[in-house]
Write an enzyme that holds these catalytic residues in place. Sequence first.
Site, PDB file in Angstrom:
ATOM      1  N   CYS A   7      -8.744  -0.103   6.184  1.00 23.33           N
ATOM      2  CA  CYS A   7      -9.293   0.527   7.397  1.00 23.33           C
ATOM      3  C   CYS A   7      -8.385   0.236   8.591  1.00 23.33           C
ATOM      4  O   CYS A   7      -8.206   1.096   9.461  1.00 23.33           O
ATOM      5  CB  CYS A   7     -10.715   0.056   7.659  1.00 23.33           C
ATOM      6  SG  CYS A   7     -11.948   0.855   6.591  1.00 23.33           S
ATOM      7  N   ASP A  30       2.835   0.957  -1.314  1.00 21.49           N
ATOM      8  CA  ASP A  30       2.287  -0.368  -1.593  1.00 21.49           C
ATOM      9  C   ASP A  30       3.281  -1.425  -1.108  1.00 21.49           C
ATOM     10  O   ASP A  30       4.488  -1.297  -1.289  1.00 21.49           O
ATOM     11  CB  ASP A  30       2.037  -0.528  -3.104  1.00 21.49           C
ATOM     12  CG  ASP A  30       1.147  -1.710  -3.418  1.00 21.49           C
ATOM     13  OD1 ASP A  30       0.016  -1.500  -3.897  1.00 21.49           O
ATOM     14  OD2 ASP A  30       1.572  -2.870  -3.168  1.00 21.49           O
ATOM     15  N   HIS A  46     -14.582   4.499   4.470  1.00 19.76           N
ATOM     16  CA  HIS A  46     -14.623   3.220   3.756  1.00 19.76           C
ATOM     17  C   HIS A  46     -15.651   3.278   2.639  1.00 19.76           C
ATOM     18  O   HIS A  46     -16.858   3.329   2.897  1.00 19.76           O
ATOM     19  CB  HIS A  46     -14.948   2.062   4.710  1.00 19.76           C
ATOM     20  CG  HIS A  46     -14.996   0.742   3.998  1.00 19.76           C
ATOM     21  ND1 HIS A  46     -13.877  -0.064   3.856  1.00 19.76           N
ATOM     22  CD2 HIS A  46     -16.001   0.120   3.337  1.00 19.76           C
ATOM     23  CE1 HIS A  46     -14.212  -1.137   3.140  1.00 19.76           C
ATOM     24  NE2 HIS A  46     -15.504  -1.050   2.819  1.00 19.76           N
ATOM     25  N   GLY A  93      -9.303  -6.706 -11.555  1.00 27.14           N
ATOM     26  CA  GLY A  93      -8.368  -7.340 -10.623  1.00 27.14           C
ATOM     27  C   GLY A  93      -8.329  -6.666  -9.263  1.00 27.14           C
ATOM     28  O   GLY A  93      -7.407  -6.904  -8.483  1.00 27.14           O
ATOM     29  N   HIS A 100      -8.932   2.830  -3.733  1.00 27.64           N
ATOM     30  CA  HIS A 100      -7.544   3.289  -3.656  1.00 27.64           C
ATOM     31  C   HIS A 100      -7.055   3.639  -5.047  1.00 27.64           C
ATOM     32  O   HIS A 100      -7.446   3.027  -6.032  1.00 27.64           O
ATOM     33  CB  HIS A 100      -6.650   2.225  -3.019  1.00 27.64           C
ATOM     34  CG  HIS A 100      -6.788   0.859  -3.626  1.00 27.64           C
ATOM     35  ND1 HIS A 100      -7.826   0.012  -3.326  1.00 27.64           N
ATOM     36  CD2 HIS A 100      -6.032   0.211  -4.540  1.00 27.64           C
ATOM     37  CE1 HIS A 100      -7.696  -1.109  -4.006  1.00 27.64           C
ATOM     38  NE2 HIS A 100      -6.617  -1.020  -4.768  1.00 27.64           N
TER      39      HIS A 100
HETATM   40  P1  5GP Z   1      -5.805  -3.669  -6.134  1.00 24.27           P
HETATM   41  O1  5GP Z   1      -5.381  -4.899  -6.861  1.00 24.27           O
HETATM   42  O2  5GP Z   1      -6.942  -3.930  -5.176  1.00 24.27           O
HETATM   43  O3  5GP Z   1      -6.053  -2.503  -7.042  1.00 24.27           O
HETATM   44  O4  5GP Z   1      -4.555  -3.225  -5.275  1.00 24.27           O
HETATM   45  C1  5GP Z   1      -4.382  -3.539  -3.940  1.00 24.27           C
HETATM   46  C2  5GP Z   1      -2.958  -3.188  -3.585  1.00 24.27           C
HETATM   47  O5  5GP Z   1      -2.825  -3.192  -2.180  1.00 24.27           O
HETATM   48  C3  5GP Z   1      -1.916  -4.168  -4.149  1.00 24.27           C
HETATM   49  O6  5GP Z   1      -1.010  -3.476  -5.004  1.00 24.27           O
HETATM   50  C4  5GP Z   1      -1.238  -4.726  -2.898  1.00 24.27           C
HETATM   51  O7  5GP Z   1       0.149  -4.912  -3.059  1.00 24.27           O
HETATM   52  C5  5GP Z   1      -1.554  -3.687  -1.846  1.00 24.27           C
HETATM   53  N1  5GP Z   1      -1.671  -4.216  -0.504  1.00 24.27           N
HETATM   54  C6  5GP Z   1      -2.407  -5.291  -0.110  1.00 24.27           C
HETATM   55  N2  5GP Z   1      -2.293  -5.486   1.213  1.00 24.27           N
HETATM   56  C7  5GP Z   1      -1.490  -4.489   1.675  1.00 24.27           C
HETATM   57  C8  5GP Z   1      -1.012  -4.150   2.983  1.00 24.27           C
HETATM   58  O8  5GP Z   1      -1.307  -4.799   3.989  1.00 24.27           O
HETATM   59  N3  5GP Z   1      -0.194  -3.069   3.080  1.00 24.27           N
HETATM   60  C9  5GP Z   1       0.145  -2.320   1.985  1.00 24.27           C
HETATM   61  N4  5GP Z   1       0.955  -1.268   2.195  1.00 24.27           N
HETATM   62  N5  5GP Z   1      -0.285  -2.608   0.739  1.00 24.27           N
HETATM   63  C10 5GP Z   1      -1.091  -3.682   0.593  1.00 24.27           C
HETATM   64 ZN    ZN Z   2     -11.938   0.053   4.469  1.00 26.78          ZN
END
Ligand code: 5GP
Ligand code: ZN
Length: 115
Positions: A7, A30, A46, A93, A100
């Site tokens: 957000c 990412d 959200h 995880g 997303h």
């Molecule tokens: P999840 O594990 O929740 O499916 O993936 C979350 C993703 O968000 C991870 O691949 C992580 O690298 C990415 N991520 C986390 N914080 C940030 C951020 O502040 N900026 C960006 N661009 N990616 C983020």
């Molecule tokens: Zn959010």
Amino acid sequence: MEDCIFCKIIKGEIPAEKVYEDEEIIAFEDIHPAAPIHVLIIPKKHIATLMNIENEDTVLMGKIIQTTKKIAKQLGIEENGFRLIANCGPDSGQEVMHIHFHLLAGRKMGPKIVS
Ligand code: 5GP
Ligand code: ZN
């Protein structure tokens, strides 16, 4: 949501390398890429996890898939292909509690994780 990283990216409070944006959806690189191309596609609304999708979100979810196609063309990966992944809940995880979709491309992916 005040404490949600994504957000904050939507509001411009945290910088991100945006690759796509419209009124309802945003996509950005990412921060820890797992492939040469690793884009996160998210709704601006959200919604914490896939389990929190309501009936009223059905069209929005469809638009995200349509947007994936648009971004694939924009990035030139429509021929070689890509992988689209959404984690949901602790066993997957999922770290960020804002829905997303990971768009991974630019290399051969490992063995199929879905059979
Ligand atoms: P999840 O594990 O929740 O499916 O993936 C979350 C993703 O968000 C991870 O691949 C992580 O690298 C990415 N991520 C986390 N914080 C940030 C951020 O502040 N900026 C960006 N661009 N990616 C983020
Ligand atoms: Zn959010």
